[in-house]
Scaffold this motif. Structure first.
Motif, PDB file in Angstrom:
ATOM      1  N   LEU A 108      47.164  24.995  49.867  1.00 21.35           N
ATOM      2  CA  LEU A 108      47.268  26.354  49.060  1.00 21.35           C
ATOM      3  C   LEU A 108      46.788  26.043  47.561  1.00 21.35           C
ATOM      4  CD1 LEU A 108      50.764  27.933  50.247  1.00 21.35           C
ATOM      5  CD2 LEU A 108      48.287  28.294  50.902  1.00 21.35           C
ATOM      6  N   ASP A 109      46.623  24.655  47.282  1.00 22.23           N
ATOM      7  CA  ASP A 109      46.363  24.178  45.958  1.00 22.23           C
ATOM      8  C   ASP A 109      44.885  24.804  45.605  1.00 22.23           C
ATOM      9  OD1 ASP A 109      46.251  22.174  47.862  1.00 22.23           O
ATOM     10  OD2 ASP A 109      45.305  20.987  46.160  1.00 22.23           O
ATOM     11  N   LEU A 110      44.190  24.613  46.840  1.00 14.98           N
ATOM     12  CA  LEU A 110      42.718  24.686  46.918  1.00 14.98           C
ATOM     13  C   LEU A 110      42.518  26.500  46.493  1.00 14.98           C
ATOM     14  CD1 LEU A 110      41.559  22.341  49.514  1.00 14.98           C
ATOM     15  CD2 LEU A 110      41.339  22.215  47.080  1.00 14.98           C
ATOM     16  N   ALA A 111      43.091  27.029  47.462  1.00 16.01           N
ATOM     17  CA  ALA A 111      43.223  28.545  47.157  1.00 16.01           C
ATOM     18  C   ALA A 111      43.626  29.091  45.703  1.00 16.01           C
ATOM     19  CB  ALA A 111      43.994  29.248  48.185  1.00 16.01           C
ATOM     20  N   GLU A 112      44.477  28.407  45.086  1.00 16.77           N
ATOM     21  CA  GLU A 112      44.982  28.493  43.944  1.00 16.77           C
ATOM     22  C   GLU A 112      43.941  28.113  43.011  1.00 16.77           C
ATOM     23  OE1 GLU A 112      46.917  30.081  40.771  1.00 16.77           O
ATOM     24  OE2 GLU A 112      47.475  30.255  43.146  1.00 16.77           O
ATOM     25  N   GLU A 113      43.208  27.221  43.049  1.00  8.18           N
ATOM     26  CA  GLU A 113      42.236  26.550  42.149  1.00  8.18           C
ATOM     27  C   GLU A 113      40.992  27.856  42.149  1.00  8.18           C
ATOM     28  OE1 GLU A 113      38.742  23.230  42.049  1.00  8.18           O
ATOM     29  OE2 GLU A 113      40.355  23.085  43.289  1.00  8.18           O
ATOM     30  N   PHE A 114      40.750  28.189  43.182  1.00  4.76           N
ATOM     31  CA  PHE A 114      39.773  29.312  43.292  1.00  4.76           C
ATOM     32  C   PHE A 114      40.088  30.654  42.471  1.00  4.76           C
ATOM     33  CE2 PHE A 114      37.438  32.938  45.159  1.00  4.76           C
ATOM     34  CZ  PHE A 114      36.220  32.517  45.104  1.00  4.76           C
ATOM     35  N   ARG A 115      41.387  31.051  42.795  1.00  8.72           N
ATOM     36  CA  ARG A 115      41.876  32.287  42.340  1.00  8.72           C
ATOM     37  C   ARG A 115      41.823  32.195  40.777  1.00  8.72           C
ATOM     38  NH1 ARG A 115      47.733  34.811  43.064  1.00  8.72           N
ATOM     39  NH2 ARG A 115      48.219  32.888  42.121  1.00  8.72           N
ATOM     40  N   ARG A 116      42.091  30.813  40.181  1.00 14.78           N
ATOM     41  CA  ARG A 116      42.171  30.831  38.740  1.00 14.78           C
ATOM     42  C   ARG A 116      40.642  30.638  38.182  1.00 14.78           C
ATOM     43  NH1 ARG A 116      45.621  26.579  39.923  1.00 14.78           N
ATOM     44  NH2 ARG A 116      43.830  25.087  39.379  1.00 14.78           N
ATOM     45  N   LYS A 117      39.889  30.171  39.188  1.00 14.18           N
ATOM     46  CA  LYS A 117      38.385  29.887  38.521  1.00 14.18           C
ATOM     47  C   LYS A 117      37.394  30.004  39.561  1.00 14.18           C
ATOM     48  CE  LYS A 117      35.455  26.625  36.404  1.00 14.18           C
ATOM     49  NZ  LYS A 117      35.180  24.862  35.997  1.00 14.18           N
ATOM     50  N   PRO A 118      37.045  31.253  39.931  1.00 13.28           N
ATOM     51  CA  PRO A 118      36.170  31.529  41.211  1.00 13.28           C
ATOM     52  C   PRO A 118      34.629  31.295  40.866  1.00 13.28           C
ATOM     53  CG  PRO A 118      36.777  33.536  40.097  1.00 13.28           C
ATOM     54  CD  PRO A 118      37.678  32.435  39.331  1.00 13.28           C
ATOM     55  N   TYR A 119      34.457  30.958  39.480  1.00  8.94           N
ATOM     56  CA  TYR A 119      32.990  30.639  39.178  1.00  8.94           C
ATOM     57  C   TYR A 119      32.899  29.314  38.657  1.00  8.94           C
ATOM     58  CZ  TYR A 119      33.240  35.751  39.785  1.00  8.94           C
ATOM     59  OH  TYR A 119      33.645  36.961  40.126  1.00  8.94           O
ATOM     60  N   GLY A 120      31.764  28.805  38.495  1.00 10.82           N
ATOM     61  CA  GLY A 120      31.456  27.351  37.734  1.00 10.82           C
ATOM     62  C   GLY A 120      31.846  26.196  38.849  1.00 10.82           C
ATOM     63  N   ARG A 121      32.179  25.184  38.150  1.00 10.77           N
ATOM     64  CA  ARG A 121      32.201  23.936  38.878  1.00 10.77           C
ATOM     65  C   ARG A 121      33.854  23.930  39.685  1.00 10.77           C
ATOM     66  NH1 ARG A 121      28.393  20.179  38.641  1.00 10.77           N
ATOM     67  NH2 ARG A 121      29.806  18.439  38.615  1.00 10.77           N
ATOM     68  N   HIS A 122      33.696  23.366  40.919  1.00 12.63           N
ATOM     69  CA  HIS A 122      35.030  23.193  41.549  1.00 12.63           C
ATOM     70  C   HIS A 122      35.360  21.893  41.873  1.00 12.63           C
ATOM     71  CE1 HIS A 122      34.950  27.672  42.077  1.00 12.63           C
ATOM     72  NE2 HIS A 122      33.828  27.709  42.519  1.00 12.63           N
ATOM     73  N   SER A 123      36.480  21.392  42.260  1.00 11.25           N
ATOM     74  CA  SER A 123      36.751  20.100  42.775  1.00 11.25           C
ATOM     75  C   SER A 123      35.951  19.968  44.028  1.00 11.25           C
ATOM     76  CB  SER A 123      38.252  20.120  43.115  1.00 11.25           C
ATOM     77  OG  SER A 123      38.691  21.027  43.993  1.00 11.25           O
ATOM     78  N   ALA A 124      35.860  18.884  44.462  1.00 11.68           N
ATOM     79  CA  ALA A 124      34.990  18.474  45.559  1.00 11.68           C
ATOM     80  C   ALA A 124      35.532  19.033  46.919  1.00 11.68           C
ATOM     81  CB  ALA A 124      34.941  16.921  45.777  1.00 11.68           C
ATOM     82  N   GLU A 125      36.953  19.061  47.000  1.00  8.95           N
ATOM     83  CA  GLU A 125      37.459  19.420  48.163  1.00  8.95           C
ATOM     84  C   GLU A 125      37.244  21.110  48.283  1.00  8.95           C
ATOM     85  OE1 GLU A 125      39.107  19.057  51.623  1.00  8.95           O
ATOM     86  OE2 GLU A 125      38.520  17.436  50.213  1.00  8.95           O
ATOM     87  N   LEU A 126      37.651  21.784  47.054  1.00  7.99           N
ATOM     88  CA  LEU A 126      37.346  23.176  47.027  1.00  7.99           C
ATOM     89  C   LEU A 126      35.886  23.571  47.265  1.00  7.99           C
ATOM     90  CD1 LEU A 126      38.026  26.024  46.706  1.00  7.99           C
ATOM     91  CD2 LEU A 126      38.050  25.894  44.281  1.00  7.99           C
TER      92      LEU A 126
END
Length: 100
Positions: free
Chosen positions: A9-27
């Motif tokens: 769920l941490d990956l989903a939360e990361e996307f929700r916080r920042k849907p655009y731009g650079r993401h972590s490798a796992e996301l």
């Protein structure tokens, strides 16, 4: 093929916080998997004109098939992207994403 871990769920939360731009490798792996679903039934965002609302549609079985609207309408791209992320999550993991 990459399998999404529904407990991440941490990956989903990361996307929700920042849907655009650079993401972590796992996301980014999750997003790549979501964006390479089979054509049939793949979710797509539509927009009528430059300032119109966003609508959700689904592709048909082939590129020649028309896009079928789902009835979902969104006022912002951010809202639309989050809902599509949640729908793809459910489709690929079989589990609802319990974040809002």
């Amino acid at each position: 093929m990459y399998e999404i871990d529904p407990t991440r769920l941490d990956l989903a939360e990361e996307f929700r916080r920042k849907p655009y731009g650079r993401h972590s490798a796992e996301l980014q792996r999750v997003l790549n998997r979501m964006r390479t679903e089979p054509f049939d039934g793949h979710y797509v965002l539509l927009r009528d004109g430059r300032f119109g609302p966003y609508r959700l549609g689904r592709f048909g079985a082939t590129p020649a098939d028309p896009i079928t609207p789902t009835g979902h309408v969104f006022q912002s791209l951010r809202e639309a992207e989050w809902i599509v992320f949640k729908m793809r999550w459910k489709r690929l993991t079989g589990q609802d994403l319990a974040l809002d």
